[in-house]
Design an enzyme around this catalytic site. Sequence first.
Site, PDB file in Angstrom:
ATOM      1  N   SER A 123       0.826  -1.128  -0.007  1.00  0.00           N
ATOM      2  CA  SER A 123       0.117  -0.040  -0.026  1.00  0.00           C
ATOM      3  C   SER A 123       0.759   1.132  -0.099  1.00  0.00           C
ATOM      4  O   SER A 123       1.948   1.215   0.521  1.00  0.00           O
ATOM      5  CB  SER A 123      -1.045  -0.121   1.303  1.00  0.00           C
ATOM      6  N   TYR A 143      -2.203  -0.484  10.592  1.00  0.00           N
ATOM      7  CA  TYR A 143      -2.253  -0.733   9.186  1.00  0.00           C
ATOM      8  C   TYR A 143      -1.039  -0.374   8.324  1.00  0.00           C
ATOM      9  O   TYR A 143      -0.270  -0.989   7.515  1.00  0.00           O
ATOM     10  CB  TYR A 143      -3.521   0.060   8.448  1.00  0.00           C
TER      11      TYR A 143
END
Length: 246
Positions: free
Chosen positions: A127, A140
């Site tokens: 990501s 995250y």
Amino acid sequence: MRLAGKKALVTGGRQGIGRGIVEAFLAEGAEVLTCGRGARPDGLPEACGWCSADVSDPAQVTELARAAGRIDILVNNAGVQVEKTVTDSTDADWDLVIGANCRGVFNTCRALIPQMTQGASIINIGSISGRVADPSMALYNASKAFVHGLTRSIAVDHGPQVRCNAICPGWIETGMLEAGFDMSDDPGAARQDALRRHAMRRFGKPADIAAIAVWLASDEAGFATGQMFTVDGGMTAASPINTGLF
């Protein structure tokens, strides 16, 4: 049919990016097995195999590897997101996010690499959050940085048997994106501001990520390994200075 004759395992293929990759691989001629927690999801293409598995559990991953057999492509897509800062995060949040996003990728790579074909391709879904921190998503963000580091290590340690790369999506139209906007006082305004920060003036779609996954899985990408491929519509390319253009 760039993937004809290849066998792929895609984790987390129930929905979103994973589902997009499953469908793209099938369209390119691959034999595909996917997995997730719980029963086979409605609407999954009949040609796609399904295994119920929690990738954070090493024992379940061992069974998954046995079911998959010898494979040419591994896509580590399964992951979760918790919208909290470090001080707000609980031990349960840690176990959930690090378990799925970090240990899950580690478990599947450890189990599947020994039974992958020569020159096989591992594609980890990282990501942009592993490079730049999204607010209130501490675990995250950290988990995706781990995925990027593990990707490089696998490429170095296990080449040329396997190639290993990561795709770093930006803001893709999935439930995770909506959860991020829901944290804002004005989700609609936050969405419009985010769109203006994209050079493409739109958010990504699972098909955008699936397209690069197909390339990385194919023989066309035979010299690509250890790399992080950012696909974010130009968002991280732009300066935060407001010139009226964004």
